[in-house]
Design a protein around this motif. Structure first.
Motif, PDB file in Angstrom:
ATOM      1  N   ARG A  37      46.073  20.837  16.637  1.00 30.49           N
ATOM      2  CA  ARG A  37      45.108  20.716  15.468  1.00 30.49           C
ATOM      3  C   ARG A  37      45.474  20.483  14.152  1.00 30.49           C
TER       4      ARG A  37
ATOM      5  N   TYR B 129      40.588  14.742   3.228  1.00 30.76           N
ATOM      6  CA  TYR B 129      40.715  13.101   3.096  1.00 30.76           C
ATOM      7  C   TYR B 129      39.968  12.788   2.050  1.00 30.76           C
TER       8      TYR B 129
ATOM      9  N   LEU C  25      38.570  17.165   6.779  1.00 31.19           N
ATOM     10  CA  LEU C  25      38.665  16.527   8.101  1.00 31.19           C
ATOM     11  C   LEU C  25      39.595  17.215   9.180  1.00 31.19           C
ATOM     12  N   VAL C  26      39.250  17.168  10.368  1.00 29.55           N
ATOM     13  CA  VAL C  26      40.111  17.960  11.436  1.00 29.55           C
ATOM     14  C   VAL C  26      40.149  16.947  12.462  1.00 29.55           C
ATOM     15  N   VAL C  27      41.550  16.909  12.741  1.00 27.24           N
ATOM     16  CA  VAL C  27      41.936  16.322  14.009  1.00 27.24           C
ATOM     17  C   VAL C  27      42.490  16.855  14.992  1.00 27.24           C
ATOM     18  N   GLU C  28      41.871  17.205  16.350  1.00 31.60           N
ATOM     19  CA  GLU C  28      42.055  18.042  17.290  1.00 31.60           C
ATOM     20  C   GLU C  28      42.099  17.613  18.510  1.00 31.60           C
ATOM     21  N   PHE C  29      42.961  17.865  19.467  1.00 31.76           N
ATOM     22  CA  PHE C  29      42.935  17.444  20.898  1.00 31.76           C
ATOM     23  C   PHE C  29      43.839  18.530  21.673  1.00 31.76           C
TER      24      PHE C  29
ATOM     25  N   ASP D 293      44.156  20.327   9.975  1.00 29.00           N
ATOM     26  CA  ASP D 293      43.090  20.460   8.878  1.00 29.00           C
ATOM     27  C   ASP D 293      43.547  19.869   7.607  1.00 29.00           C
TER      28      ASP D 293
END
Length: 313
Positions: A170, A175, A9-13, A172
Motif C-alpha cells: 500500500r 496527488y 490517493l491510495v494505491v493498494e494490492f 498513501d
C-alpha cells in the motif's frame, strides 16, 4: 489562477508469494513460538534465515533454533508510528542479535522512551496472542533483565507448514494534477471537455498536460472539444475487476474527440461488445452527479473514414 486541485490517493494490492523450504520453516516456527536460523558452511548462523549464503552464494538449508532473547546492536526512535506499524505508541526500531545468531533481526522494541534504549541492552521477544505464520507473530521486543533463554533444539520440521503468504502492498500519498488537468477536471464537472493547444504545432491535447509532448513548449490556450468522437482502437475485457461493477465482456476504447489531436480512453456501452469497431462514432453518457462520463455510446452516424483518424492510432 484557479486553485490547483489535490486529493489523497491510495494505491493498494495484495502481494502473494510462495515460500521455499527455509522461509517456510522460519515462518512456521514463528507460529509455534520458535525462532529458526540457518547455518552456513563456515559456521555462521543467519537470522532471519536466507536460502543462499550472502558471501559465497552457496545453497544453505541447515536449520537450527536460536534463543528468543538477544542484544540490541543499534536502534532509532520512532516518535510517530504510522499505519500498519507494529505498535501504535512511540517505539524504537532496533536491530537485535538473538542469542545464538551472528546477524541481527529488525523489529520494534517497546520502551517508555528513547532514554530507556541503548546499544547493548538485553531484550526478549514478546509473542503475538494470535499467530498465523508471519513476521507479525513477533509482536515486538521488550526489555529483559533475566537469564539468557535456552533453545530447545528444534529441527525445523513441523506439521502443517506455512507454504505461502499474502502481504498487502500500500502507498498513501497526496496527488495534485497540476494547473492544466485541474482545468480539465473542473470543465468535466460542467459536462464539458477542454484541452490545450500547442502554440507551435497547433495540436490540441486532451487531457491537457501543460506542455506539448511533441514540441516541448508550454501550453495555455484552452480549446473545448467533442463531445462526440471516433473510436480509433479498442480491446474487449473478459476479466472482471473487483472494484468495478461492470459485467464482462465489455469494451474499453481509445476515443478521438472531435477537435482533439490525442485520443483518450473510455468504456463503450449501448451496443453489443462484438459490434464495436474502429471508426465507430460515439458520444458521452453522463450519470446524475457524475464528474466524468460513465461511458460512450454510438451516435447513429456513419462510421468515420479511416484517413480521418489514422494519425491518432
Amino acid at each position: 489562477m484557479p486553485e490547483v486541485l489535490k486529493a489523497p490517493l491510495v494505491v493498494e494490492f495484495p502481494f502473494t508469494r510462495s515460500l521455499g523450504p527455509v522461509q517456510s520453516a522460519f515462518l512456521t516456527g514463528l507460529r509455534e513460538r520458535v525462532v529458526l536460523g540457518v547455518r552456513t558452511a563456515d559456521g555462521r548462523t543467519l537470522v532471519p534465515p536466507v536460502e543462499y549464503d550472502p558471501v559465497t552464494a552457496e545453497d544453505i538449508r541447515d536449520l537450527l533454533e536460536v534463543a528468543p532473547t538477544g542484544t540490541v546492536t543499534t536502534w532509532a526512535w520512532n516518535h510517530a508510528p504510522r499505519r500498519g506499524q507494529p505498535l501504535t505508541t512511540p517505539f524504537a526500531w532496533a536491530l537485535v542479535r538473538l542469542d545464538g545468531a551472528d546477524t541481527a533481526l529488525l523489529h520494534a522494541l517497546d520502551a517508555p522512551g528513547p532514554d530507556a534504549v541503548h546499544t547493548g541492552m538485553r531484550v526478549r521477544i514478546r509473542w503475538a496472542a494470535e499467530r498465523t505464520g508471519a513476521i507479525t507473530d513477533i509482536a515486538c521486543f521488550e526489555p529483559h533483565d533475566g537469564d539468557r533463554a535456552q533453545p530447545a533444539g528444534h529441527t525445523g520440521e513441523f506439521e502443517d507448514p506455512v507454504t505461502g503468504i499474502v502481504a498487502a502492498a500500500r502507498l498513501d500519498y497526496t496527488y495534485s494534477p497540476g494547473r492544466a488537468q485541474t482545468a480539465y477536471i473542473n470543465a468535466l464537472s460542467g459536462r464539458r471537455t477542454v484541452g490545450e493547444r500547442c502554440p507551435s504545432c497547433r495540436k490540441v491535447y486532451v487531457p491537457p498536460r501543460g506542455a506539448c509532448p511533441t514540441c516541448g513548449v508550454a501550453t495555455s490556450e484552452q480549446v473545448e472539444v467533442g463531445p462526440r468522437g471516433t473510436v480509433t482502437t479498442f480491446c474487449i475485457v473478459n476479466i472482471k475487476a473487483k472494484n468495478l461493477d461492470i459485467e464482462v465482456p465489455y469494451v474499453y476504447a481509445h476515443i478521438a474527440l472531435d477537435g482533439a489531436d490525442l485520443a483518450l480512453h473510455g468504456r463503450i456501452g449501448g451496443i453489443p461488445y462484438d459490434e464495436v469497431r474502429m471508426g465507430l462514432r460515439v458520444e458521452p453518457v453522463w450519470t446524475e452527479g457524475s464528474r466524468y462520463p460513465d461511458h460512450y455510446r454510438p451516435t447513429g452516424e456513419p462510421d468515420a473514414d479511416y484517413d480521418t483518424y489514422k494519425e491518432l492510432l
